[in-house]
Motif scaffolding. Structure first.
Motif, PDB file in Angstrom:
ATOM      1  N   ILE A  21      11.407  74.312 -23.323  1.00  0.00           N
ATOM      2  CA  ILE A  21      11.165  73.057 -24.031  1.00  0.00           C
ATOM      3  C   ILE A  21      12.261  72.825 -25.062  1.00  0.00           C
ATOM      4  O   ILE A  21      12.746  71.713 -25.233  1.00  0.00           O
ATOM      5  N   ASP A  22      12.651  73.910 -25.735  1.00  0.00           N
ATOM      6  CA  ASP A  22      13.620  73.812 -26.826  1.00  0.00           C
ATOM      7  C   ASP A  22      14.047  75.220 -27.218  1.00  0.00           C
ATOM      8  O   ASP A  22      13.466  76.200 -26.760  1.00  0.00           O
ATOM      9  N   THR A  23      15.024  75.314 -28.100  1.00  0.00           N
ATOM     10  CA  THR A  23      15.410  76.581 -28.707  1.00  0.00           C
ATOM     11  C   THR A  23      14.847  76.571 -30.113  1.00  0.00           C
ATOM     12  O   THR A  23      15.062  75.619 -30.856  1.00  0.00           O
ATOM     13  N   ARG A  24      14.104  77.623 -30.465  1.00  0.00           N
ATOM     14  CA  ARG A  24      13.424  77.661 -31.764  1.00  0.00           C
ATOM     15  C   ARG A  24      13.567  79.030 -32.404  1.00  0.00           C
ATOM     16  O   ARG A  24      13.590  80.047 -31.707  1.00  0.00           O
ATOM     17  N   TYR A  79      10.059  78.697 -24.570  1.00  0.00           N
ATOM     18  CA  TYR A  79      11.099  78.415 -25.555  1.00  0.00           C
ATOM     19  C   TYR A  79      12.164  79.492 -25.462  1.00  0.00           C
ATOM     20  O   TYR A  79      11.860  80.643 -25.128  1.00  0.00           O
ATOM     21  N   ASP A  93      17.466  73.582 -20.677  1.00  0.00           N
ATOM     22  CA  ASP A  93      16.895  73.245 -21.984  1.00  0.00           C
ATOM     23  C   ASP A  93      16.502  71.778 -21.936  1.00  0.00           C
ATOM     24  O   ASP A  93      17.356  70.897 -21.906  1.00  0.00           O
ATOM     25  N   GLN A  94      15.206  71.509 -21.907  1.00  0.00           N
ATOM     26  CA  GLN A  94      14.712  70.135 -21.771  1.00  0.00           C
ATOM     27  C   GLN A  94      15.043  69.272 -22.976  1.00  0.00           C
ATOM     28  O   GLN A  94      15.205  68.063 -22.841  1.00  0.00           O
ATOM     29  N   ALA A  95      15.147  69.869 -24.165  1.00  0.00           N
ATOM     30  CA  ALA A  95      15.432  69.086 -25.371  1.00  0.00           C
ATOM     31  C   ALA A  95      16.849  68.534 -25.369  1.00  0.00           C
ATOM     32  O   ALA A  95      17.082  67.416 -25.826  1.00  0.00           O
ATOM     33  N   THR A  96      17.797  69.312 -24.854  1.00  0.00           N
ATOM     34  CA  THR A  96      19.193  68.883 -24.886  1.00  0.00           C
ATOM     35  C   THR A  96      19.715  68.436 -23.519  1.00  0.00           C
ATOM     36  O   THR A  96      20.761  67.803 -23.443  1.00  0.00           O
TER      37      THR A  96
END
Length: 85
Positions: A21-24, A37, A75-78
């Motif tokens: 979903i993202d990098t956190r 993640y 990475d779905q966010a980027t």
């Protein structure tokens, strides 16, 4: 035995066609089962000590797996695709 099978299936589901979903650096407050993640550098909370790993929420806890050589992770966010060597 059921818990072991459920964890194995959660890992398999996350790693067959990995997309995060993202990098956190810290886990989200309300993850949903199957959420993945990529753990950022300098992680905290439940992600502490897992920098660079793929984190998968398995209903009650996080499962961590390091990326393997040759693995591609979307990475779905980027919209970026990371390829691990």
């Amino acid at each position: 035995k059921e818990a072991f099978v459920n964890e194995a299936l959660a890992r398999l589901d996350a790693l067959v066609a990995p997309a995060v979903i993202d990098t956190r650096a810290a886990p989200p407050a309300d993850p949903q089962p199957g959420d993945c993640y990529l753990v950022a550098s300098a992680p905290s909370g439940a992600f502490a000590g897992q920098a660079g790993a793929i984190a998968v929420w398995a209903e009650t806890h996080w499962l961590f797996t390091p990326p393997r050589p040759g693995m591609r992770i979307h990475d779905q966010a980027t919209g970026a695709m990371a390829v691990y060597e």
